[in-house]
Write a protein that holds these residues in place. Structure first.
Motif, PDB file in Angstrom:
ATOM      1  N   GLU A 210      36.064 129.947  11.222  1.00  0.00           N
ATOM      2  CA  GLU A 210      36.025 128.562  10.736  1.00  0.00           C
ATOM      3  C   GLU A 210      36.973 127.682  11.540  1.00  0.00           C
ATOM      4  O   GLU A 210      36.645 126.541  11.895  1.00  0.00           O
ATOM      5  N   LEU A 211      38.168 128.190  11.829  1.00  0.00           N
ATOM      6  CA  LEU A 211      39.153 127.407  12.576  1.00  0.00           C
ATOM      7  C   LEU A 211      38.699 127.161  14.009  1.00  0.00           C
ATOM      8  O   LEU A 211      38.945 126.080  14.571  1.00  0.00           O
ATOM      9  N   GLU A 212      38.042 128.156  14.603  1.00  0.00           N
ATOM     10  CA  GLU A 212      37.514 127.963  15.953  1.00  0.00           C
ATOM     11  C   GLU A 212      36.477 126.844  15.959  1.00  0.00           C
ATOM     12  O   GLU A 212      36.451 125.997  16.870  1.00  0.00           O
ATOM     13  N   TRP A 213      35.616 126.854  14.948  1.00  0.00           N
ATOM     14  CA  TRP A 213      34.614 125.791  14.828  1.00  0.00           C
ATOM     15  C   TRP A 213      35.295 124.431  14.702  1.00  0.00           C
ATOM     16  O   TRP A 213      34.934 123.465  15.399  1.00  0.00           O
ATOM     17  N   ALA A 214      36.308 124.347  13.831  1.00  0.00           N
ATOM     18  CA  ALA A 214      37.010 123.080  13.603  1.00  0.00           C
ATOM     19  C   ALA A 214      37.722 122.610  14.868  1.00  0.00           C
ATOM     20  O   ALA A 214      37.749 121.406  15.170  1.00  0.00           O
ATOM     21  N   MET A 215      38.271 123.553  15.625  1.00  0.00           N
ATOM     22  CA  MET A 215      38.959 123.196  16.867  1.00  0.00           C
ATOM     23  C   MET A 215      37.975 122.608  17.875  1.00  0.00           C
ATOM     24  O   MET A 215      38.267 121.608  18.550  1.00  0.00           O
ATOM     25  N   MET A 216      36.794 123.198  17.964  1.00  0.00           N
ATOM     26  CA  MET A 216      35.770 122.675  18.875  1.00  0.00           C
ATOM     27  C   MET A 216      35.290 121.297  18.428  1.00  0.00           C
ATOM     28  O   MET A 216      35.066 120.405  19.254  1.00  0.00           O
ATOM     29  N   MET A 217      35.131 121.116  17.111  1.00  0.00           N
ATOM     30  CA  MET A 217      34.717 119.815  16.597  1.00  0.00           C
ATOM     31  C   MET A 217      35.794 118.753  16.859  1.00  0.00           C
ATOM     32  O   MET A 217      35.485 117.608  17.223  1.00  0.00           O
ATOM     33  N   ASN A 218      37.030 119.134  16.695  1.00  0.00           N
ATOM     34  CA  ASN A 218      38.138 118.208  16.953  1.00  0.00           C
ATOM     35  C   ASN A 218      38.175 117.818  18.429  1.00  0.00           C
ATOM     36  O   ASN A 218      38.362 116.639  18.766  1.00  0.00           O
ATOM     37  N   ASP A 219      38.001 118.805  19.303  1.00  0.00           N
ATOM     38  CA  ASP A 219      37.996 118.525  20.746  1.00  0.00           C
ATOM     39  C   ASP A 219      36.832 117.626  21.126  1.00  0.00           C
ATOM     40  O   ASP A 219      36.903 116.888  22.122  1.00  0.00           O
ATOM     41  N   ALA A 220      35.762 117.691  20.332  1.00  0.00           N
ATOM     42  CA  ALA A 220      34.584 116.858  20.598  1.00  0.00           C
ATOM     43  C   ALA A 220      34.740 115.443  20.022  1.00  0.00           C
ATOM     44  O   ALA A 220      33.836 114.619  20.139  1.00  0.00           O
ATOM     45  N   LYS A 222      35.227 114.622  16.753  1.00  0.00           N
ATOM     46  CA  LYS A 222      34.680 114.444  15.418  1.00  0.00           C
ATOM     47  C   LYS A 222      35.766 114.061  14.414  1.00  0.00           C
ATOM     48  O   LYS A 222      36.953 114.347  14.592  1.00  0.00           O
ATOM     49  N   GLN A 223      35.346 113.429  13.302  1.00  0.00           N
ATOM     50  CA  GLN A 223      36.221 113.047  12.211  1.00  0.00           C
ATOM     51  C   GLN A 223      35.787 113.774  10.943  1.00  0.00           C
ATOM     52  O   GLN A 223      34.631 114.232  10.839  1.00  0.00           O
ATOM     53  N   GLU A 224      36.664 113.848   9.956  1.00  0.00           N
ATOM     54  CA  GLU A 224      36.316 114.577   8.727  1.00  0.00           C
ATOM     55  C   GLU A 224      35.140 113.945   7.989  1.00  0.00           C
ATOM     56  O   GLU A 224      34.397 114.627   7.292  1.00  0.00           O
ATOM     57  N   THR A 225      34.946 112.635   8.191  1.00  0.00           N
ATOM     58  CA  THR A 225      33.816 111.958   7.539  1.00  0.00           C
ATOM     59  C   THR A 225      32.469 112.373   8.139  1.00  0.00           C
ATOM     60  O   THR A 225      31.417 112.048   7.583  1.00  0.00           O
ATOM     61  N   ASP A 226      32.516 113.093   9.267  1.00  0.00           N
ATOM     62  CA  ASP A 226      31.285 113.574   9.888  1.00  0.00           C
ATOM     63  C   ASP A 226      30.735 114.814   9.187  1.00  0.00           C
ATOM     64  O   ASP A 226      29.621 115.263   9.491  1.00  0.00           O
ATOM     65  N   PHE A 227      31.514 115.366   8.224  1.00  0.00           N
ATOM     66  CA  PHE A 227      31.133 116.630   7.600  1.00  0.00           C
ATOM     67  C   PHE A 227      31.159 116.522   6.081  1.00  0.00           C
ATOM     68  O   PHE A 227      31.737 115.590   5.516  1.00  0.00           O
ATOM     69  N   GLU A 228      30.543 117.496   5.447  1.00  0.00           N
ATOM     70  CA  GLU A 228      30.519 117.570   3.989  1.00  0.00           C
ATOM     71  C   GLU A 228      30.825 118.998   3.547  1.00  0.00           C
ATOM     72  O   GLU A 228      30.778 119.938   4.338  1.00  0.00           O
ATOM     73  N   GLY A 229      31.160 119.152   2.269  1.00  0.00           N
ATOM     74  CA  GLY A 229      31.333 120.473   1.681  1.00  0.00           C
ATOM     75  C   GLY A 229      32.405 121.303   2.355  1.00  0.00           C
ATOM     76  O   GLY A 229      33.484 120.800   2.699  1.00  0.00           O
ATOM     77  N   ARG A 230      32.099 122.594   2.552  1.00  0.00           N
ATOM     78  CA  ARG A 230      33.072 123.515   3.141  1.00  0.00           C
ATOM     79  C   ARG A 230      33.463 123.113   4.552  1.00  0.00           C
ATOM     80  O   ARG A 230      34.632 123.241   4.932  1.00  0.00           O
ATOM     81  N   ASN A 231      32.529 122.595   5.321  1.00  0.00           N
ATOM     82  CA  ASN A 231      32.861 122.168   6.684  1.00  0.00           C
ATOM     83  C   ASN A 231      33.919 121.072   6.680  1.00  0.00           C
ATOM     84  O   ASN A 231      34.849 121.085   7.490  1.00  0.00           O
ATOM     85  N   GLN A 232      33.777 120.130   5.768  1.00  0.00           N
ATOM     86  CA  GLN A 232      34.772 119.067   5.680  1.00  0.00           C
ATOM     87  C   GLN A 232      36.130 119.615   5.241  1.00  0.00           C
ATOM     88  O   GLN A 232      37.181 119.221   5.769  1.00  0.00           O
ATOM     89  N   GLU A 233      36.110 120.563   4.297  1.00  0.00           N
ATOM     90  CA  GLU A 233      37.343 121.173   3.820  1.00  0.00           C
ATOM     91  C   GLU A 233      38.056 121.921   4.954  1.00  0.00           C
ATOM     92  O   GLU A 233      39.273 121.790   5.133  1.00  0.00           O
ATOM     93  N   VAL A 234      37.305 122.696   5.729  1.00  0.00           N
ATOM     94  CA  VAL A 234      37.885 123.441   6.846  1.00  0.00           C
ATOM     95  C   VAL A 234      38.442 122.486   7.894  1.00  0.00           C
ATOM     96  O   VAL A 234      39.532 122.704   8.435  1.00  0.00           O
ATOM     97  N   PHE A 235      37.697 121.425   8.185  1.00  0.00           N
ATOM     98  CA  PHE A 235      38.157 120.462   9.186  1.00  0.00           C
ATOM     99  C   PHE A 235      39.470 119.809   8.736  1.00  0.00           C
ATOM    100  O   PHE A 235      40.379 119.605   9.549  1.00  0.00           O
ATOM    101  N   LYS A 236      39.581 119.500   7.449  1.00  0.00           N
ATOM    102  CA  LYS A 236      40.815 118.931   6.909  1.00  0.00           C
ATOM    103  C   LYS A 236      41.974 119.910   7.053  1.00  0.00           C
ATOM    104  O   LYS A 236      43.097 119.523   7.388  1.00  0.00           O
ATOM    105  N   ILE A 237      41.710 121.180   6.764  1.00  0.00           N
ATOM    106  CA  ILE A 237      42.749 122.210   6.900  1.00  0.00           C
ATOM    107  C   ILE A 237      43.228 122.276   8.348  1.00  0.00           C
ATOM    108  O   ILE A 237      44.431 122.297   8.631  1.00  0.00           O
TER     109      ILE A 237
END
Length: 262
Positions: A210-220, A222-237
């Motif tokens: 999950e953290l690897e996914w969030a790191m790639m999204m951050n590098d791309a 992305k913002q937390e508003t781009d996600f919902e549910g568990r993905n948004q929670e992981v991105f916030k973490i």
């Protein structure tokens, strides 16, 4: 992922670095986890002197047994590998007697956990200085540059970082290729700083995939508003840890004095 080529590249890099530094080899702290197992094996493959150091501090038995299993594998496979044990439990207990233990218990526990890591760093540098070795770091990319999940001047205090450009999943791929013990490959990642079996996921609130996914999204971007549910929670973490631990990942700030004051 070209695992064999990556392994050969890291081994060559380690060899070149040690040769240029005019040292005898490497010292690696063995925790019983995948990162230290892969790092120590890569160092062993250089053919240079490798000292593996176990540094238990009220360590969970499962961590100790996995570490010993790995060291035995290295010694049987690579004649350049040696090992020693530095039982730091008495040192840790002596330290606790000499400092104030006031404050909220969770804060005290965290500070003491970081103290364990710093005692281990001191031990590794003792052996490094004694035997003209380099301290090889065991941090991976998501820990070192994503969430900053390491202790400043503890396991973050090293001479070189062989696997810091590899995600955790990539470290596991190298572990498979390097024949790391199944007990280590299957074990839940843990920093081992609390004397129990709590995992990294227990502490962070998200798994490494999950953290690897969030790191790639951050590098791309992305913002937390781009996600919902568990993905948004992981991105916030991820963002919370990333922002809070910038002081570990960025160079130490220097107060630059204006020339007119000099």
């Amino acid at each position: 992922m070209q695992t064999e080529k990556i392994v050969n590249h890291i081994v060559s890099w380690l060899n070149n670095y040690a040769t240029n530094a005019k040292v005898n080899g490497f010292v690696v702290g063995i925790s019983g986890g995948i990162d230290s197992a892969v790092t120590s094996t890569l160092c062993a493959k250089t053919g240079l002197d490798v000292l593996c150091v176990e540094m238990p501090i009220h360590q969970a038995e499962s961590h100790v047994s996995r570490g010993q299993e790995h060291i035995q594998f290295l010694k049987e496979t690579y004649p350049n590998v040696r090992a020693t044990i530095a039982n730091l439990t008495p040192v840790f207990e002596a330290f606790k007697k000499e400092v104030l233990m006031e404050g909220k218990q969770d804060i005290v526990d965290m500070v003491l956990a970081n103290t364990r890591a710093r005692l281990r760093m001191t031990t590794l540098y003792y052996y490094a200085g004694l035997e003209k070795l380099l301290v090889a770091g065991t941090g991976n990319k998501v820990e070192d540059f994503g969430v900053g999940f390491y202790t400043k001047y503890g396991d973050g205090g090293v001479d070189l970082s062989p696997i810091a450009d590899l995600m955790k999943s990539e470290v596991y791929a190298l572990g498979e290729y390097l024949n790391v013990a199944k007990s280590i490959m299957k074990a839940a990642p843990s920093d081992g700083l609390f004397g129990d079996t709590r995992s990294d996921e227990d502490q962070i609130g998200a798994s490494y995939p999950e953290l690897e996914w969030a790191m790639m999204m951050n590098d791309a971007g992305k913002q937390e508003t781009d996600f919902e549910g568990r993905n948004q929670e992981v991105f916030k973490i991820f963002k919370r840890f990333n922002n809070a631990n910038k002081h570990k990942m960025n160079p130490i700030p220097i107060c630059e004095i204006p020339n007119k004051f000099k």
